[in-house]
Scaffold this active site. Structure first.
Site, PDB file in Angstrom:
ATOM      1  N   HIS A   1       0.835  -1.205   0.000  1.00 17.14           N
ATOM      2  CA  HIS A   1       0.000   0.000   0.000  1.00 17.14           C
ATOM      3  C   HIS A   1       0.874   1.262   0.000  1.00 17.14           C
ATOM      4  CE1 HIS A   1      -2.911  -2.982   1.496  1.00 17.14           C
ATOM      5  NE2 HIS A   1      -3.829  -2.182   0.975  1.00 17.14           N
TER       6      HIS A   1
ATOM      7  N   ASP B   1      -4.587  -5.833  -7.981  1.00 19.69           N
ATOM      8  CA  ASP B   1      -4.826  -5.181  -6.698  1.00 19.69           C
ATOM      9  C   ASP B   1      -5.043  -3.690  -6.996  1.00 19.69           C
ATOM     10  OD1 ASP B   1      -5.129  -4.819  -3.969  1.00 19.69           O
ATOM     11  OD2 ASP B   1      -3.274  -5.862  -3.426  1.00 19.69           O
TER      12      ASP B   1
END
Length: 347
Positions: free
Chosen positions: A181, A251
């Protein structure tokens, strides 16, 4: 109109006019919901109905509802245990662990189907090497054989409830310390060492998993690109060697692990060219607009067929579900697994 390859988010508890305009674009194929989109079951059911009503065929509606620290919809829906709890139950009693996996997968999916959600990105198939904070207790176990067994039971429970399982994060996110992230993780292991991580996909990739989400991780010994942008990982390994025929998801392209590819439209094009059927872009409205403005008329008939098969199979009634025999059994299993052990003082 067919389902496009872009899954994005919406602003709040109901659709805004800007949300609706964006969802009507032919490049959009799905919506992923977050905690900000949930107030109670009636509200989120109405929101999902709004989203499904925008287009025909209806857009896919997804959420991350793994349990533990990754559960977007909370009370009155059941507080689900993290996957590690299921793995530890298995270590104490394999039959109980497998039963808990099946009941948890069913319960998670059954409750989501009462509000109309099509997909939860689960189960997590990453191995728990004890080094990844972002995976951590989201993993069932460190043993790939046990992960395969528990994830298989979890996925079977999902299918019983009318939801198809989407495993993640291929080929495996558990052996890197950095969080994709906020950083670009690199896994420097040799190909043979990554084979353990891929074992659950080999075991479940035929007839169990309907989708797979790729990892934003670079496996430096195999390919210089992160897996979600790698033709080698998607086409050679997942499609070729493993023979997976379901849908492939990127993702979230807003994560730092995707930044190497450039701006949002560049990231989207790179992931699609590598072989992703659907790309996620979350919490970046300007990026989503740039993708629909710049990507052009992307069309891949095989991808559209794979995505069209992912809608939820049936919608359950919440009041009927709560108090049913299977719901009560699942609740009892989860309570027993998460109950703090009795402290016995000696001497």
């Amino acid at each position: 109109m067919t389902l496009g390859p872009l899954m994005l988010d919406v602003e709040g508890l109901s659709l805004t006019s800007e949300d609706r305009d964006l969802l009507e674009h032919p490049l959009v194929g799905g919506v992923i919901l977050f905690a900000r989109n949930f107030a109670d079951p009636d509200q989120v059911r109405a929101l999902v109905e709004e989203i499904h009503g925008v287009r025909r065929p209806p857009l896919l509606v997804a959420v991350d509802q793994e349990g533990g620290r990754v559960q977007r919809f909370r009370e009155p829906l059941t507080r689900l245990p993290p996957a590690r709890t299921i793995g530890r139950t298995f270590d104490l009693d394999p039959a109980a662990g497998e039963a808990l996996a099946g009941h948890t997968g069913w319960l998670m999916s059954a409750e989501l189907r009462t509000v109309g959600v099509d997909l939860s990105f689960a189960p997590v198939l990453d191995l728990d090497y004890g080094v990844s904070d972002v995976i951590g207790d989201r993993a069932f176990h460190s043993d790939p054989q046990i992960v395969s067994r528990l994830a298989g039971r979890y996925a079977a429970g999902m299918r019983r409830a009318g939801m198809l399982p989407v495993g993640k994060h291929f080929p495996g996110h558990g052996a890197v310390t950095l969080d994709s992230h906020v950083a670009m993780p690199e896994d420097r292991r040799a190909y043979g060492d990554v084979m353990d991580d891929m074992l659950p996909y080999e075991r479940l990739g035929h007839g169990v998993l309907a989708g797979v989400m790729l990892a934003h991780v670079i496996y430096t010994a195999m390919d210089p690109n992160p897996a979600g942008f790698s033709r080698w990982w998607i086409r050679n390994e997942l499609r070729g060697r493993i023979g997976f025929t379901g849908a492939v998801f990127s993702d979230d392209l807003s994560m730092e692990g995707a930044a190497f590819a450039g701006g949002p439209a560049d990231r989207a094009a790179a992931a699609l060219e590598a072989g992703c059927d659907m790309i996620l872009l979350c919490n970046d409205r300007s990026g989503a607009v740039s993708i629909v403005d710049e990507l052009g008329g992307w069309s891949e008939p095989a991808s559209q067929l794979r995505l069209a098969g992912l809608h939820g199979r049936r919608q359950l009634d919440y009041d009927t579900l709560v108090g049913s025999e299977e719901w009560l059994r699942a609740q009892a299993d989860i309570e027993a697994a998460t109950r703090a052990p009795e402290l016995v003082l000696r001497g």
